[in-house]
Design an enzyme around this catalytic site. Structure first.
Site, PDB file in Angstrom:
ATOM      1  CE  LYS A  53      14.034 -44.519 -26.763  1.00  0.00           C
ATOM      2  NZ  LYS A  53      15.292 -44.641 -26.007  1.00  0.00           N
ATOM      3  CB  THR A  54       9.672 -46.497 -25.248  1.00  0.00           C
ATOM      4  OG1 THR A  54      10.862 -45.864 -24.791  1.00  0.00           O
ATOM      5  CG2 THR A  54       9.622 -47.898 -24.700  1.00  0.00           C
ATOM      6  CG  ASP A 237      16.005 -48.389 -27.042  1.00  0.00           C
ATOM      7  OD1 ASP A 237      15.817 -47.343 -27.688  1.00  0.00           O
ATOM      8  OD2 ASP A 237      15.685 -48.516 -25.836  1.00  0.00           O
ATOM      9  CD  GLU A 238      18.671 -44.821 -25.385  1.00  0.00           C
ATOM     10  OE1 GLU A 238      19.102 -43.923 -26.145  1.00  0.00           O
ATOM     11  OE2 GLU A 238      18.030 -44.591 -24.344  1.00  0.00           O
ATOM     12  CD  GLN A 279      17.871 -37.897 -25.895  1.00  0.00           C
ATOM     13  OE1 GLN A 279      17.799 -38.204 -24.710  1.00  0.00           O
ATOM     14  NE2 GLN A 279      16.883 -38.112 -26.742  1.00  0.00           N
ATOM     15  NE  ARG A 667      16.077 -36.053 -20.306  1.00  0.00           N
ATOM     16  CZ  ARG A 667      15.646 -36.873 -21.262  1.00  0.00           C
ATOM     17  NH1 ARG A 667      15.010 -37.971 -20.949  1.00  0.00           N
ATOM     18  NH2 ARG A 667      15.843 -36.590 -22.524  1.00  0.00           N
TER      19      ARG A 667
END
Length: 850
Positions: A53-54, A237-238, A279, A667
């Site tokens: 994503k980043t 973002d997010e 998420q 994670r």
DNA sequence: CGCACGAAAAGCATC
DNA sequence: TTTTCGTGCG
């Protein structure tokens, strides 16, 4: 006006199609590639965990810049955390020679701050307004409640603070709140008074930064036009974590009708939103997952791209995550896949007690470390902070270095806050919050009585405490005058000094340094104050506040300038260079001191426990979001713990818990452990929990049970208990093992570099849970019930506390209490899913499970 | 201004 | 282990 001059001229980006641009897209998978190179239209990127994503976000920015579609000043990228913003800037500057510092890339609040600094006048703020952090806000609210003569029992400051923040996040001012009951009406009155107080003192809280910016954009057409013209590209973002106000804020900067095919005239904006509904774990603080669907609809999103290829974890881990999250009904729909192969199975461990769980975990982690894994690649995750203590204790006693996330952060430490309060008073003596914090610290004979009088006087005249000292007579008044003199003197003495010198001067003249020198625990605090000086020094260098700093007026708005300034020499708008946008009219930038204070409020800094050492990482699942580790332990997988009892009653809550579990699972890169315990000491009480339903939602084929499957709940415990009893370490021996010490581990930072070897003392030196003297090494039985067990064994029905039972209606459960005897006998049984129930044993059909 | 010790929470936490 | 707060002392 000329465009600012850069060494690496951003206004001459590599020509489109040049090698540089192609290189940017190298190595992206088809979906990532598509996302990065989308046309300038609204887009929603559903980015699964570990899907890059980043990378997509930063490459998108780099690509837009490199292809000349936008100038550095023409785009804005918003994140939630400073960490994410920094990461983006960092990666971006590695990709392109671009002056990232001046770009509008930052947190929502950071960008709002920048915006309000530029338009403080329009926003009705003093130029040097300061920011209240959560703690400051709380004390401000307390003062208001006191001033209104309200009962703090009825109007609990914390709740009121929360109420105010929540209202602001809904975009509501006091007059907008729909207050039906008298209680709410009073809350609104407090809200109103609080606002007036903040305004008077020249401070804003976090939510205010957002709301003010939103309102300013809403109410000032010229300003709105300007920014809408300026930001051709906005990246978020997010996105799943945005709240109502943030989404409305976004729509002010780039309204749907300016975007995509609906773009009007020449104004064409593009919003690039990245998020993952699976998420979304912050509904409890106002996040609206629904914003994603709203965005899709309102912006008529034609580009919805799913990033489902996972580059982080092996197959078994992903299969588990996928299977789990499939149990949620409200989803946009996504399935992670990898080409990495299945990898190792997910290991599941059942422990008899939380203590045993910690011991097992310790052994396992040690094994991993011996096998060559860095400790920092091992993470221990738990649902709630209270769970960390047993594990900390185990790690500590074994001398294993560990780091717990989520403690006090640097700028929140008392001594640092004191120092900052002095500095804030130098900037603005009318900051009553800061005034009250340090007026008598170190003590200078100004007592509560004097302060009452002072506050009364201030209230009467509507002025600040600082302005009201003359109203207080007598010795107290004289001391107050002395304090004011101290602040005034400090301001005079520090005029023209560097930030470092200012702070050093303040530390000396305020008496803070002297105070901590004489205090026995003061050494740490002095170190922290020295650290504050370093932080300031770093800030000055990093933010370019040195003498070479150039203040370039940007974004001025005023008659006639709007159209002109949009275009630089080559038709591209100039980007701001100063870290904080200068005053829109004068180009004036803040003083380094004011800027540093702002920085301190917006960025609380790390918590500094054990930084820099190779240590096992311990944190809640929430704080693990966005991180990844080779090996992950998810502990305490028990009903009422995870899913948490407060969230189990409704579907929404349960689904959020499941997403939380999903975040936890994803994670892990290589190895994942899941563990739960039959008994657990929580808040001083032994709880008997059923294993989490989430375990049942994982694919059996991906799991490997380290302990026998379907062992009766409680039976393992019971066996060990009996053995302990026979060994003579029964109740008497075990009782002492209950934790006496309630403190969280507060370690002293030892001077030697080699900490974690037993020099630190997490329980203040007292025996912790199983400190090794009178506690058995394994199977430390729960204490209070040991006695009850012994009694129950005699009472005939054959049940014990901790016994696993089966009920035809409620299913599996664990006996947690036994009372009465004969026909009267009753038991309280925790059925997990159905919660605890009292049952009459003469009626209920309970079958022991073993 | 009354009294005592310790201490900070019961769920997660960004800015 | 049980309830509620802030901070230091007579």
């Amino acid at each position: 006006m000329h465009a600012p001059h850069f060494h690496d001229d951003p206004f001459s980006p590599p020509a489109p199609g040049a090698g540089g641009t192609a290189r940017l897209l190298e190595g992206l998978n088809p979906e990532q590639h598509a996302a990065v190179s989308l046309p300038a239209e609204p887009a929603l990127i559903l980015a699964g965990a570990g899907s890059g994503k980043t990378r997509v976000l930063t490459t998108r920015i780099a690509w837009l810049l490199a292809t000349g579609q936008v100038s550095p000043g023409g785009l804005m990228a918003v994140t939630f955390t400073n960490k994410a913003a920094k990461e983006m800037l960092h990666r971006l500057s590695a990709m392109l020679p671009v002056p990232v510092r001046g770009m509008w890339i930052g947190t929502f609040h950071g960008l709002c701050n920048r915006f309000l600094r530029a338009h403080w006048k329009l926003a009705g703020l003093p130029q040097g307004f300061q920011i209240l952090d959560t703690g400051d806000q709380l004390s401000a609210v307390k003062r208001v409640i006191k001033a209104m003569n309200l009962d703090e029992q009825r109007f609990v400051p914390k709740q009121v603070s929360w109420f105010i923040a929540a209202r602001k996040e809904e975009g509501e001012r006091p007059s907008d709140v729909d207050a039906r009951d008298p209680n709410t009406r009073t809350m609104v009155e407090i809200y109103r008074a609080y606002e007036e107080q903040c305004q008077r003192e020249g401070v804003v809280d976090f939510a205010e930064l957002m709301l003010r910016t939103y309102e300013l954009m809403r109410d000032q057409p010229a300003l709105r036009e300007h920014y809408q013209h300026r930001f051709a590209h906005i990246l978020v973002d997010e996105f799943q974590d945005t709240n109502r106000l943030q989404y409305r804020w976004l729509k002010m900067f780039a309204p749907p009708e300016n975007t995509g095919e609906r773009a009007r005239g020449t104004l064409r904006q593009s919003v690039f939103a990245v998020g993952d509904d699976d998420q979304s774990i912050y509904a409890f603080r106002g996040a609206q997952v629904g914003n994603m669907a709203d965005f899709e609809r309102e912006y008529r999103v034609r580009h919805l791209i799913k990033l489902e290829r996972n580059y982080r974890s092996f197959g078994n881990i992903l299969d588990s995550a996928n299977a789990l999250i499939a149990h949620n009904s409200k989803r946009l729909g996504k399935n992670l896949s990898t080409e990495a192969g299945p990898g190792e199975p997910v290991r599941v461990h059942e422990a008899t007690s939380d203590y045993a769980e910690a011991q097992w975990l310790l052994e396992e982690a040690q094994g991993l470390h011996r096998g060559g894994l860095a400790r920092s690649e091992i993470a221990i995750l738990y649902r709630s902070n209270a769970q960390s203590r047993v594990m900390e204790s185990a790690l500590f006693n074994a001398g294993v270095p560990y780091r717990v996330y989520g403690g006090l952060r640097f700028f929140e430490r008392a001594e640092v806050k004191h120092a900052l309060a002095y500095l804030r008073l130098v900037e603005n003596p009318n900051d009553d919050t800061s005034y009250l914090r340090v007026v008598n610290f170190p003590t200078r004979g100004i007592g509560a009585r004097t302060l009452e009088l002072l506050q009364d006087a201030a209230r009467q005249s509507g002025r600040s405490l600082y302005q009201s000292v003359s109203a207080v007579a007598g010795k107290g008044g004289a001391n107050l005058l002395g304090f004011n003199g101290l602040i005034d003197g400090l301001r005079e003495a520090t005029r023209g000094l560097t930030l470092r010198e200012i702070i050093e001067k303040m530390l000396a003249t305020s008496g803070l340094l002297d105070f901590y020198r004489t205090e026995k625990e003061g050494q740490d605090r002095i170190e922290n104050l020295e650290e504050l000086v370093n932080a300031a020094e770093a800030f000055v260098t990093q933010e370019g506040f040195g003498k070479d700093a150039v203040a370039l007026p940007v974004d001025e708005i005023g008659p006639g300038t709007l159209a002109d300034r949009r275009e630089g020499p080559d038709g591209i708008a100039p980007a701001p260079v100063a870290p904080l946008a200068p005053d829109a009219e004068t180009g004036e930038i803040m003083s380094p001191l004011a800027a540093f204070l702002t920085h301190a409020a917006l960025e609380a800094g790390d918590n500094q426990a054990q930084a820099g050492q190779d240590a096992i990482q311990m944190m809640t699942v929430h704080s693990a979001k966005g991180l990844e580790f080779d090996a992950v332990f998810i502990t305490g997988l028990e009903e009422s713990l995870f899913p948490h009892e407060n969230a189990m009653s409704d579907t929404d809550g349960l689904e959020e818990e499941r997403r939380l579990m999903y975040v936890a699972i994803t994670r892990a890169r290589k190895r994942l452990y899941l563990s739960y315990s039959q008994t657990r000491l929580l808040h001083g009480q032994t709880r008997y929990n059923v294993k989490s339903r989430f375990l049942d939602e994982l694919p059996e084929g991906a799991l490997k049970w380290l302990t026998p499957r379907n062992q009766g709940f409680g039976s393992g415990y019971a066996k060990e208990y009996q053995q302990a009893w026979q060994r003579g370490t029964g109740p008497g021996g075990i009782v002492g093992a209950g934790r006496q010490d309630n403190r969280p581990p507060s370690w002293r930072r030892d001077s030697g570099g080699d900490s974690g070897d037993g020099k630190r003392v997490p329980w203040g030196g007292r025996d912790g849970y199983g400190a090794g003297r009178d506690a058995p090494l394994t199977g430390g039985g729960p204490v209070p019930t040991a006695m009850a067990n012994a009694q129950a064994a005699k009472s005939g029905h054959g049940l014990r506390v901790g016994q696993a039972v089966f009920h035809t209606k409620f299913g599996e459960g664990v006996v947690i209490t036994l009372e009465g005897s004969g026909a009267d006998a009753r038991a309280q049984v925790n059925f997990g899913r159905h919660g605890p129930k009292w049952l009459a044993l003469s009626v209920a059909k309970l079958t022991p499970v073993d």
